[in-house]
Enzyme design. Structure first.
Site, short mmCIF file in Angstrom:
data_model
loop_
_atom_site.label_atom_id
_atom_site.label_comp_id
_atom_site.label_asym_id
_atom_site.label_seq_id
_atom_site.Cartn_x
_atom_site.Cartn_y
_atom_site.Cartn_z
CB SER A 140 -6.63 3.92 7.30
OG SER A 140 -5.40 4.43 6.78
CE1 TYR A 154 -4.14 -1.02 7.90
CE2 TYR A 154 -3.98 1.00 6.62
CZ TYR A 154 -4.19 0.36 7.82
OH TYR A 154 -4.46 1.09 8.95
#
Length: 248
Positions: A140, A154
């Site tokens: 990501s 995350y």
């Protein structure tokens, strides 16, 4: 061309979108996820549109580590080889650290890192036996720096996955096995469907088409879509943390 492609987390979001794009290229697919009803529907859709491909599906909760190894091997037996494995399954929930939501952050950490490790182990074990294969991990853009608020855990898991992928790549440099790490920017999917007014967000189809194009090139690393995320990634790595924190 890598013909037989395994995608985890294929029942929705980026996994489903990539499966559709690879089917257009004539690839055989090994698709796994927890929601088998969605996999069945996707298989029917893909085989109707592309009758020349083989689509195999299996139920898999990636947090069941023994099942990860068993399912990957079953797919290999069914297809003959696994040419590419895309470690895509992940979780997006999280809360600021220290606010009473350790259970949510732990679940995100276990799914996005420990379960990803299990998938990498299972894939590379098969690739070593074949002396061929392409491992793709979906990280990501948030992995570029430590992120605040709901993104803290995350982002840390995605940074860990990127480092894990690079370590695997280092170990396999003298082999035919390739490793690619992708850093998606804002691509609309179920994981972010409630997020509104996000700059640079692209729809699922556009984003997945860009992901598949990047995967087919087999780069070491790539920000996807290339623009503007390559530039944003450069800025994220060098801006003061106080400025990066505003992105969270």
């Amino acid at each position: 061309m890598r013909k037989n492609i395994l995608i985890t987390g294929a029942s929705s979001g980026l996994g489903r979108g990539m499966a559709i794009e690879f089917a257009k290229l004539g690839c055989n697919l090994a698709l796994c996820a927890r929601r088998t009803d969605r996999l069945e529907a996707l298989k029917a859709e893909l085989t109707a549109a592309h009758p020349g491909i083989h689509v195999a599906i299996r139920a898999l909760d990636v947090n069941d580590y023994d099942a990860v190894f068993a399912v990957f091997r079953a797919f290999r037996e069914e297809l003959g080889t696994l040419d590419r494995v895309i470690v895509n399954a992940g979780l997006g929930k999280g809360r600021p650290v220290g606010t009473g939501y350790f259970h949510a952050n732990r679940q995100t950490a276990e799914t996005n890192f420990v379960a990803a490790l299990a998938q990498c182990e299972a894939a590379v074990e098969i690739f070593r036996e074949q002396n061929a294969g392409h491992l793709v991990t979906i990280s990501s853009m948030s992995a570029m720096r430590g992120m605040p608020k709901n993104l803290t855990t995350y982002a840390a898991t995605k940074a860990g996955l990127a480092a894990l992928s690079e370590g695997i790549r280092a170990d396999l440099l003298q082999t035919p096995i390739k490793v690619t790490t992708l850093f998606p920017g804002y691509i609309r999917s179920e994981i972010n469907e409630k997020v509104q007014k996000t700059p640079f967000m692209v729809d699922t189809e556009t984003g997945c088409r860009a992901l598949v194009r990047a995967i087919e090139r087999e780069p070491v690393k790539a920000c996807v879509p290339w623009w503007p995320w390559t530039l944003i990634g450069l800025l994220m790595r060098h801006l003061p943390l106080s400025m990066v924190a505003r992105m969270g």
